[in-house]
Write a protein that holds these residues in place. Structure first.
Motif, mmCIF file in Angstrom:
data_model
loop_
_atom_site.group_PDB
_atom_site.id
_atom_site.type_symbol
_atom_site.label_atom_id
_atom_site.label_comp_id
_atom_site.label_asym_id
_atom_site.label_seq_id
_atom_site.Cartn_x
_atom_site.Cartn_y
_atom_site.Cartn_z
ATOM 1 N N LEU A 141 46.108 -0.304 -26.144
ATOM 2 C CA LEU A 141 44.728 -0.446 -25.698
ATOM 3 C C LEU A 141 43.978 0.891 -25.647
ATOM 4 N N GLY A 142 44.501 1.861 -24.910
ATOM 5 C CA GLY A 142 43.772 3.114 -24.721
ATOM 6 C C GLY A 142 44.414 4.338 -25.327
ATOM 7 N N ASN A 143 45.615 4.192 -25.904
ATOM 8 C CA ASN A 143 46.337 5.291 -26.546
ATOM 9 C C ASN A 143 46.742 6.379 -25.554
ATOM 10 N N ILE A 144 47.126 5.946 -24.330
ATOM 11 C CA ILE A 144 47.614 6.943 -23.365
ATOM 12 C C ILE A 144 48.986 6.592 -22.786
ATOM 13 N N CYS A 145 49.521 5.427 -23.100
ATOM 14 C CA CYS A 145 50.846 5.062 -22.567
ATOM 15 C C CYS A 145 51.791 4.650 -23.693
ATOM 16 N N ARG A 146 51.649 3.417 -24.150
ATOM 17 C CA ARG A 146 52.634 2.850 -25.068
ATOM 18 C C ARG A 146 52.597 3.438 -26.472
ATOM 19 N N SER A 147 51.424 3.510 -27.080
ATOM 20 C CA SER A 147 51.400 3.977 -28.471
ATOM 21 C C SER A 147 51.752 5.460 -28.615
ATOM 22 N N PRO A 148 51.309 6.361 -27.712
ATOM 23 C CA PRO A 148 51.774 7.738 -27.876
ATOM 24 C C PRO A 148 53.270 7.871 -27.598
ATOM 25 N N ALA A 149 53.801 7.022 -26.709
ATOM 26 C CA ALA A 149 55.247 7.026 -26.479
ATOM 27 C C ALA A 149 55.970 6.564 -27.738
ATOM 28 N N ALA A 150 55.470 5.508 -28.370
ATOM 29 C CA ALA A 150 56.088 5.022 -29.607
ATOM 30 C C ALA A 150 56.019 6.083 -30.698
ATOM 31 N N GLU A 151 54.899 6.767 -30.789
ATOM 32 C CA GLU A 151 54.765 7.846 -31.773
ATOM 33 C C GLU A 151 55.838 8.914 -31.546
ATOM 34 N N ALA A 152 55.980 9.364 -30.305
ATOM 35 C CA ALA A 152 56.944 10.419 -29.988
ATOM 36 C C ALA A 152 58.381 9.952 -30.203
ATOM 37 N N ILE A 153 58.683 8.736 -29.772
ATOM 38 C CA ILE A 153 60.039 8.209 -29.917
ATOM 39 C C ILE A 153 60.390 8.043 -31.390
ATOM 40 N N MET A 154 59.470 7.495 -32.165
ATOM 41 C CA MET A 154 59.736 7.305 -33.586
ATOM 42 C C MET A 154 59.937 8.654 -34.283
ATOM 43 N N LYS A 155 59.101 9.616 -33.979
ATOM 44 C CA LYS A 155 59.257 10.945 -34.582
ATOM 45 C C LYS A 155 60.616 11.546 -34.232
ATOM 46 N N GLU A 156 61.021 11.420 -32.978
ATOM 47 C CA GLU A 156 62.316 11.958 -32.547
ATOM 48 C C GLU A 156 63.463 11.251 -33.264
ATOM 49 N N LYS A 157 63.414 9.951 -33.328
ATOM 50 C CA LYS A 157 64.487 9.191 -33.965
ATOM 51 C C LYS A 157 64.565 9.490 -35.461
ATOM 52 N N ILE B 19 60.244 0.187 -26.220
ATOM 53 C CA ILE B 19 59.774 0.972 -27.370
ATOM 54 C C ILE B 19 60.957 1.577 -28.124
ATOM 55 N N GLU B 20 61.953 2.068 -27.411
ATOM 56 C CA GLU B 20 63.152 2.588 -28.087
ATOM 57 C C GLU B 20 63.805 1.489 -28.917
ATOM 58 N N ASP B 21 63.919 0.307 -28.343
ATOM 59 C CA ASP B 21 64.491 -0.839 -29.035
ATOM 60 C C ASP B 21 63.660 -1.178 -30.279
ATOM 61 N N ALA B 22 62.349 -1.247 -30.115
ATOM 62 C CA ALA B 22 61.465 -1.566 -31.247
ATOM 63 C C ALA B 22 61.577 -0.513 -32.343
ATOM 64 N N CYS B 23 61.592 0.749 -31.972
ATOM 65 C CA CYS B 23 61.697 1.822 -32.980
ATOM 66 C C CYS B 23 63.007 1.728 -33.742
ATOM 67 N N ASP B 24 64.110 1.432 -33.034
ATOM 68 C CA ASP B 24 65.391 1.256 -33.730
ATOM 69 C C ASP B 24 65.302 0.112 -34.730
ATOM 70 N N GLY B 25 64.664 -0.981 -34.333
ATOM 71 C CA GLY B 25 64.525 -2.121 -35.228
ATOM 72 C C GLY B 25 63.625 -1.831 -36.415
ATOM 73 N N ILE B 26 62.562 -1.100 -36.175
ATOM 74 C CA ILE B 26 61.647 -0.722 -37.260
ATOM 75 C C ILE B 26 62.368 0.179 -38.255
ATOM 76 N N ILE B 27 63.112 1.137 -37.741
ATOM 77 C CA ILE B 27 63.873 2.032 -38.625
ATOM 78 C C ILE B 27 64.885 1.234 -39.441
ATOM 79 N N ALA B 28 65.588 0.310 -38.786
ATOM 80 C CA ALA B 28 66.571 -0.508 -39.501
ATOM 81 C C ALA B 28 65.925 -1.315 -40.621
ATOM 82 N N ARG B 29 64.704 -1.784 -40.384
ATOM 83 C CA ARG B 29 64.012 -2.599 -41.388
ATOM 84 C C ARG B 29 63.401 -1.743 -42.496
#
Length: 166
Positions: free
Chosen positions: A8-24, A142-152
């Motif tokens: 919604l506002g790009n201050i909680c979930r999506s920036p966390a997903a960005e950081a987690i995905m980049k790290e993974k 988000i960690e779970d989703a990122c793992d699944g996205i990477i797997a796909r």
């Protein structure tokens, strides 16, 4: 490949997903030149701000640098990004409304659809009005989703979540 996470506002979930995905992806040896990961919000309320301090703190406890500046999704994002992941049903509806073509709508996916360790969730709930448990849950999902996205998207890799066991 270019990946965009949207909440919604790009201050909680999506920036966390960005950081987690980049790290993974970094742990897998994938360079930023190979995969671009970004985040945006449906609304412009927080444009230019750092992510919510609670998300930054909880993310830091897991070793993530959640520090991208908030921005609103732009028209050109639908052309630039190969995949656009929404965090909840409202975000998905908003993204579909903003998309102009079937091709653009085809890029829009729900991040939660890629989760494998949290079958009771079909979205990543917004932790903004929650306490610490809400932020921890959002990060778990988000960690779970990122793992699944990477797997796909990168089936020849094997993501390992060494920070936190869900």
């Amino acid at each position: 490949m270019d990946i965009l996470f949207v909440c919604l506002g790009n201050i909680c979930r999506s920036p966390a997903a960005e950081a987690i995905m980049k790290e993974k992806l970094g742990q897998l040896g994938m360079a930023a030149a190979d995969v671009t990961v970004d985040s945006a919000g449906i609304g412009s309320w927080h444009e230019g701000q750092l992510p919510d301090r609670r998300m930054r703190s909880h993310g830091a406890d897991r070793g993530y640098d959640i520090s991208s500046r908030a921005r609103q999704i732009r028209r050109e994002d639908f052309e630039r990004f190969d995949y656009i992941f929404g965090m909840d049903h409202e975000n998905m509806a908003d993204l579909r409304r903003l998309a102009r073509t079937d091709e653009e709508r085809g890029k829009i996916l729900c991040a939660a659809d890629f989760m494998t360790r949290h079958p009771g969730y079909d979205t990543v709930p917004d932790p903004y009005y929650c306490g610490a448990d809400g932020f921890e849950l959002a990060l778990d999902l988000i960690e779970d989703a990122c793992d699944g996205i990477i797997a796909r998207l990168f089936p020849d890799t094997r993501p390992h979540d060494t920070r936190h066991n869900a």
